[in-house]
Design an enzyme around this catalytic site. Sequence first.
Site: not given
Ligand code: AMP
Length: 297
Positions: A41-42, A157
């Site tokens: 996702g990231h 998110d």
């Molecule tokens: P985090 O590390 O969880 O704070 O996420 C960092 C970024 O990655 C944020 O913009 C999240 O929305 C995005 N993100 C996390 N999981 C996913 C996913 N499964 N698909 C797309 N973007 C994601």
Amino acid sequence: MTERIVQTIRTVPLIRDEIAARRAAGATVGFVPTMGALHAGHTALVERAAREHDVVVVSIFVNPAQFNRAEDLEQYPRDEAADVKAAGAAGATICFTPSVTEIYPADFASSVQVRGPLTETLEGQDRGVGHFDGMATVVTILLNIVGADVAYFGAKDAQQALVVQRFVRDLRIPTEIVTSATVRDQDGLALSSRNARLTADGREQALAISAALQAAANAISNGSADSPEAASAAGIDRLRVAGITADYFMIADPLTLEPASQLSGTLLIACAATVDGVRLIDNLTVSANREAATANC
Ligand code: AMP
């Protein structure tokens, strides 16, 4: 994707100098803020940024200010070496990995707060609005440090992305905010750094979350639900079968996040649930205009 050489930078003056030098050479800058534990996702966000910009900055910072439970912060997975490798393979040029004191010096005294329905519902109601204050404050700091042309956020998110768009607009931060689609495993589970904490049984049970969102979306698009309550009931029922009680399951306006009063236009279906001691969130958007959707085919 060509693997670029990744530079790891830990301090604000060094990253500012590096970005200024790249900009002086004509580069555009894309930015992906993360809390590490990078997954597909990231990296999809990083790949997109790399397609659209010469320089891609990925920040890796587990922000203490946005956790409302100390144990959630402690248990958050951390593996900087693996994250830097994954970011580089996806096309990042710079990983910004500041310490907590680099971001929050001892005399740090400021906060960015977005008020109103955007932060009061869903995650704000469930985790407390302080979660969004912590997120908005750190994202403002990071956007100010990096000064990117575009910053990329995940639709996973959805509420976070809307809150970021709001304060970036209100505070006139000169970075465009782009939201990219949620990346899922083949069986529908939305990728999340927290999935690593699920047992095999917990992961199986967690599949009910995306299935419940889909059940509600189907009830809306096939007309079997005639109200937001009926559509929510279809989703909640699917969760109940899997033994899950949702923290929330809501059909909302995708821009204001206010509860939908009828099934029309585009709707956001959002859910949070704790499975196996791990709190997970997911959402889907669905068009409720069956006539319009048919007419557009
Ligand atoms: P985090 O590390 O969880 O704070 O996420 C960092 C970024 O990655 C944020 O913009 C999240 O929305 C995005 N993100 C996390 N999981 C996913 C996913 N499964 N698909 C797309 N973007 C994601």
